[in-house]
Design a protein around this motif. Structure first.
Motif, PDB file in Angstrom:
ATOM      1  N   MET A   1       0.837  -1.196   0.000  1.00 57.13           N
ATOM      2  CA  MET A   1       0.000   0.000   0.000  1.00 57.13           C
ATOM      3  C   MET A   1       0.873   1.247   0.000  1.00 57.13           C
ATOM      4  O   MET A   1       1.877   1.319   0.703  1.00 57.13           O
ATOM      5  CB  MET A   1      -0.914   0.014   1.222  1.00 57.13           C
ATOM      6  CG  MET A   1      -2.259  -0.637   0.979  1.00 57.13           C
ATOM      7  SD  MET A   1      -3.445  -0.262   2.285  1.00 57.13           S
ATOM      8  CE  MET A   1      -2.747  -1.181   3.645  1.00 57.13           C
ATOM      9  N   THR A   3       1.342   5.446   0.594  1.00 55.76           N
ATOM     10  CA  THR A   3       0.763   6.575   1.308  1.00 55.76           C
ATOM     11  C   THR A   3      -0.023   7.415   0.302  1.00 55.76           C
ATOM     12  O   THR A   3       0.176   7.317  -0.915  1.00 55.76           O
ATOM     13  CB  THR A   3       1.845   7.443   1.949  1.00 55.76           C
ATOM     14  OG1 THR A   3       2.634   8.050   0.921  1.00 55.76           O
ATOM     15  CG2 THR A   3       2.734   6.611   2.873  1.00 55.76           C
ATOM     16  N   SER A 247     -11.951  -4.551  -5.120  1.00 55.14           N
ATOM     17  CA  SER A 247     -11.512  -5.021  -3.811  1.00 55.14           C
ATOM     18  C   SER A 247     -11.082  -6.488  -3.905  1.00 55.14           C
ATOM     19  O   SER A 247     -10.512  -6.909  -4.917  1.00 55.14           O
ATOM     20  CB  SER A 247     -12.638  -4.815  -2.797  1.00 55.14           C
ATOM     21  OG  SER A 247     -12.153  -4.990  -1.492  1.00 55.14           O
ATOM     22  N   ARG A 269      -4.099  -0.266  -3.654  1.00 54.67           N
ATOM     23  CA  ARG A 269      -4.558   0.237  -2.364  1.00 54.67           C
ATOM     24  C   ARG A 269      -3.694   1.392  -1.851  1.00 54.67           C
ATOM     25  O   ARG A 269      -2.490   1.446  -2.097  1.00 54.67           O
ATOM     26  CB  ARG A 269      -4.645  -0.875  -1.321  1.00 54.67           C
ATOM     27  CG  ARG A 269      -5.658  -1.959  -1.710  1.00 54.67           C
ATOM     28  CD  ARG A 269      -5.966  -2.869  -0.549  1.00 54.67           C
ATOM     29  NE  ARG A 269      -4.811  -3.667  -0.152  1.00 54.67           N
ATOM     30  CZ  ARG A 269      -4.807  -4.463   0.906  1.00 54.67           C
ATOM     31  NH1 ARG A 269      -5.890  -4.567   1.658  1.00 54.67           N
ATOM     32  NH2 ARG A 269      -3.741  -5.151   1.219  1.00 54.67           N
ATOM     33  N   LEU A 271      -3.242   4.286   1.523  1.00 54.62           N
ATOM     34  CA  LEU A 271      -3.521   4.537   2.940  1.00 54.62           C
ATOM     35  C   LEU A 271      -4.332   5.829   3.081  1.00 54.62           C
ATOM     36  O   LEU A 271      -3.831   6.862   3.529  1.00 54.62           O
ATOM     37  CB  LEU A 271      -2.213   4.620   3.722  1.00 54.62           C
ATOM     38  CG  LEU A 271      -1.474   3.290   3.885  1.00 54.62           C
ATOM     39  CD1 LEU A 271      -0.053   3.510   4.380  1.00 54.62           C
ATOM     40  CD2 LEU A 271      -2.240   2.383   4.841  1.00 54.62           C
ATOM     41  N   MET A 272      -5.600   5.752   2.672  1.00 52.68           N
ATOM     42  CA  MET A 272      -6.495   6.900   2.793  1.00 52.68           C
ATOM     43  C   MET A 272      -7.898   6.405   3.120  1.00 52.68           C
ATOM     44  O   MET A 272      -8.265   5.270   2.793  1.00 52.68           O
ATOM     45  CB  MET A 272      -6.510   7.715   1.486  1.00 52.68           C
ATOM     46  CG  MET A 272      -6.990   6.948   0.274  1.00 52.68           C
ATOM     47  SD  MET A 272      -6.874   7.896  -1.294  1.00 52.68           S
ATOM     48  CE  MET A 272      -7.994   9.257  -0.978  1.00 52.68           C
ATOM     49  N   LYS A 273      -8.660   7.257   3.784  1.00 52.50           N
ATOM     50  CA  LYS A 273     -10.029   6.922   4.180  1.00 52.50           C
ATOM     51  C   LYS A 273     -10.928   8.123   3.896  1.00 52.50           C
ATOM     52  O   LYS A 273     -10.676   9.207   4.413  1.00 52.50           O
ATOM     53  CB  LYS A 273     -10.069   6.568   5.672  1.00 52.50           C
ATOM     54  CG  LYS A 273     -11.460   6.246   6.192  1.00 52.50           C
ATOM     55  CD  LYS A 273     -11.429   5.979   7.690  1.00 52.50           C
ATOM     56  CE  LYS A 273     -12.830   5.674   8.229  1.00 52.50           C
ATOM     57  NZ  LYS A 273     -12.809   5.408   9.676  1.00 52.50           N
ATOM     58  N   LYS A 276      -9.423   3.453   0.299  1.00 49.80           N
ATOM     59  CA  LYS A 276      -8.346   2.475   0.411  1.00 49.80           C
ATOM     60  C   LYS A 276      -8.271   1.498  -0.760  1.00 49.80           C
ATOM     61  O   LYS A 276      -7.168   1.180  -1.227  1.00 49.80           O
ATOM     62  CB  LYS A 276      -8.501   1.714   1.732  1.00 49.80           C
ATOM     63  CG  LYS A 276      -7.462   0.632   1.973  1.00 49.80           C
ATOM     64  CD  LYS A 276      -7.727  -0.048   3.309  1.00 49.80           C
ATOM     65  CE  LYS A 276      -6.780  -1.220   3.551  1.00 49.80           C
ATOM     66  NZ  LYS A 276      -7.068  -1.879   4.841  1.00 49.80           N
ATOM     67  N   ARG A 338      -4.435   5.614   8.599  1.00 45.85           N
ATOM     68  CA  ARG A 338      -4.616   6.146   7.251  1.00 45.85           C
ATOM     69  C   ARG A 338      -4.927   7.632   7.326  1.00 45.85           C
ATOM     70  O   ARG A 338      -5.516   8.084   8.309  1.00 45.85           O
ATOM     71  CB  ARG A 338      -5.783   5.445   6.537  1.00 45.85           C
ATOM     72  CG  ARG A 338      -5.543   3.997   6.181  1.00 45.85           C
ATOM     73  CD  ARG A 338      -6.744   3.439   5.428  1.00 45.85           C
ATOM     74  NE  ARG A 338      -7.857   3.102   6.299  1.00 45.85           N
ATOM     75  CZ  ARG A 338      -9.101   2.871   5.873  1.00 45.85           C
ATOM     76  NH1 ARG A 338      -9.399   2.992   4.581  1.00 45.85           N
ATOM     77  NH2 ARG A 338     -10.064   2.559   6.738  1.00 45.85           N
ATOM     78  N   GLU A 340      -7.217  10.525   6.813  1.00 44.86           N
ATOM     79  CA  GLU A 340      -8.671  10.572   6.717  1.00 44.86           C
ATOM     80  C   GLU A 340      -9.095  11.899   6.088  1.00 44.86           C
ATOM     81  O   GLU A 340      -8.567  12.959   6.435  1.00 44.86           O
ATOM     82  CB  GLU A 340      -9.298  10.422   8.095  1.00 44.86           C
ATOM     83  CG  GLU A 340     -10.815  10.308   8.054  1.00 44.86           C
ATOM     84  CD  GLU A 340     -11.409   9.973   9.406  1.00 44.86           C
ATOM     85  OE1 GLU A 340     -12.646   9.814   9.489  1.00 44.86           O
ATOM     86  OE2 GLU A 340     -10.640   9.865  10.393  1.00 44.86           O
ATOM     87  N   THR A 381      -2.274  10.692   9.063  1.00 46.14           N
ATOM     88  CA  THR A 381      -2.038   9.458   9.797  1.00 46.14           C
ATOM     89  C   THR A 381      -1.382   9.743  11.146  1.00 46.14           C
ATOM     90  O   THR A 381      -0.386  10.467  11.227  1.00 46.14           O
ATOM     91  CB  THR A 381      -1.117   8.531   8.979  1.00 46.14           C
ATOM     92  OG1 THR A 381      -1.723   8.273   7.724  1.00 46.14           O
ATOM     93  CG2 THR A 381      -0.861   7.226   9.708  1.00 46.14           C
TER      94      THR A 381
END
Length: 401
Positions: A1, A3, A247, A269, A271-273, A276, A338, A340, A381
């Protein structure tokens, strides 16, 4: 994953730059990107002219209470005669300055009586004259290649008498939504189905950035249909955006289908929300960006990751819009693994300063808060946020342009 920052940079760095160009009229150039720089071909102003309605005189001829004979009235677009000593020329805004004149007296300080003009005040020599070339000099760079042309730039180009400009061809984008549960608006929906909101939403987002949606397809969750859909879109388009099936479920076929038609995975993927499950692939050098199926997540990922990619592929020099920092109201959260991105509304606080107000509903599938949001606030994060902490603000007015 990856960033979030790495994913954002990698998409732009790896994507192809535009090569196709076309010559178009300036009347159709708004929203296009210059493929070559534009230089001035003449001075602006092209000649000394008056900044005011008034009278052109020699400063040395002014004497308080003594009238100067008016030798002519000269309107904008006319060529005045040289100014005789001890006389004045009636001018209007934009009128050429007659040879021999060095000052313009605004009409509020002058009174014309019986063919002469009495002047009550002259502050200094040279006042109210726009000098040739004081705005633009011939040969000066006006707009570099990569400029996103807007009305102000068109005005600048037109002022040089330039009728046509060379721009990059419009980016052609294909959109694919997939899912057995999807039904298009206007059709009968069974209880187990949902209306396809992602396709029209993404089409509007793409068109809002002055790219062209060439084709929109809907596929069922099977590999044959998906393979056919991707093949059609990749034949016709420079960029393909797919939604859903990205997914790791039993019917998430996007990745194996792309591999089967020669796709190479760029990343999988982020690292974010929300967002993802997003991943990127290249097929024959063309990017394929696969967004999460939830509309809130798809919208956010488009704004944050896909819009810089589109700007790059359009040839724009400015790919990443500015990110401001504004206090975030009523939020105590953080420490996640992650970045956000909260849907927020930017509003004036009681003291008149801007603040970001988050919506209560932040679910990836929410369409209500998405429709009211003015942008996204980033909580990095591992950071700890409390009410009033300044957050990076991604304003949709800039990030979706």
């Amino acid at each position: 994953m990856l960033t979030f920052d790495d994913a954002q940079q990698r998409l732009v760095h790896d994507a192809p730059s535009p090569t196709r160009t076309e010559l178009i009229s300036i009347y159709g150039a708004a929203g296009r990107v210059l493929a070559e720089p534009i230089h001035a071909v003449l001075d602006l102003p092209a000649a000394d002219n008056s900044a005011m309605d008034g009278y052109a005189i020699r400063h040395a001829d002014f004497q308080a209470g003594q009238a100067l004979p008016v030798q002519e009235h000269c309107f904008a677009g006319e060529t005045p005669a040289p100014l005789a000593q001890g006389r004045a020329t009636r001018l209007f805004t934009g009128s050429m300055i007659p040879e021999g004149a060095d000052t313009v007296v605004m009409q509020e300080h002058a009174r014309e009586i019986d063919g002469g003009v009495e002047i009550d005040a002259v502050h200094c020599a040279g006042q109210h004259i726009r000098r040739r070339g004081e705005d633009i000099r011939e040969g000066q760079l006006l707009l570099p290649a990569g400029t996103f042309v807007q009305p102000a730039q068109i005005g600048l180009i037109a002022a040089q008498g330039i009728e046509q400009v060379r721009v990059f061809a419009k980016l052609e984008v294909g959109i694919l939504t997939s899912g057995d549960e999807l039904v298009e608006a206007g059709n009968v929906r069974a209880p187990q189905q949902v209306f396809n909101s992602n396709a029209p939403m993404l089409s509007a987002l793409v068109e809002g950035m002055n790219a062209r949606v060439s084709r929109v397809l809907l596929s069922r969750d099977n590999e044959f249909e998906l393979r056919c859909a991707f093949s059609q879109l990749l034949t016709q388009c420079d960029l393909v955006i797919s939604v859903g099936g990205a997914s790791v479920g039993e019917k998430d076929f996007i990745k194996p289908v792309l591999e089967s038609i020669g796709g190479s995975l760029a990343f999988c993927r982020v690292l974010m929300k929300p967002g993802k499950p997003v991943f990127a692939s290249y097929v024959a050098g063309k990017p394929v960006i696969c967004l999460p199926g939830n509309p809130g997540a798809a919208f956010s990922v488009f704004a944050l990751l896909v819009s810089p990619l589109i700007r790059h592929m359009q040839g724009r020099a400015n790919v990443f819009p500015p990110v401001s920092r504004i206090p975030l109201r009523g939020v105590t959260r953080g420490g996640g693994d992650r970045d956000e991105f909260l849907r927020v509304q930017c509003r004036p606080a009681d003291d008149g300063q801007a603040e970001l107000v988050p919506f209560a509903e932040q679910g990836a599938g929410s369409v209500s808060s998405m429709a009211c949001a003015s942008g996204l606030a980033r909580i990095p994060t591992g950071s700890q946020f409390c009410a009033g902490t300044s957050a990076a603000y991604y304003d949709f007015r800039h990030w979706l342009e």
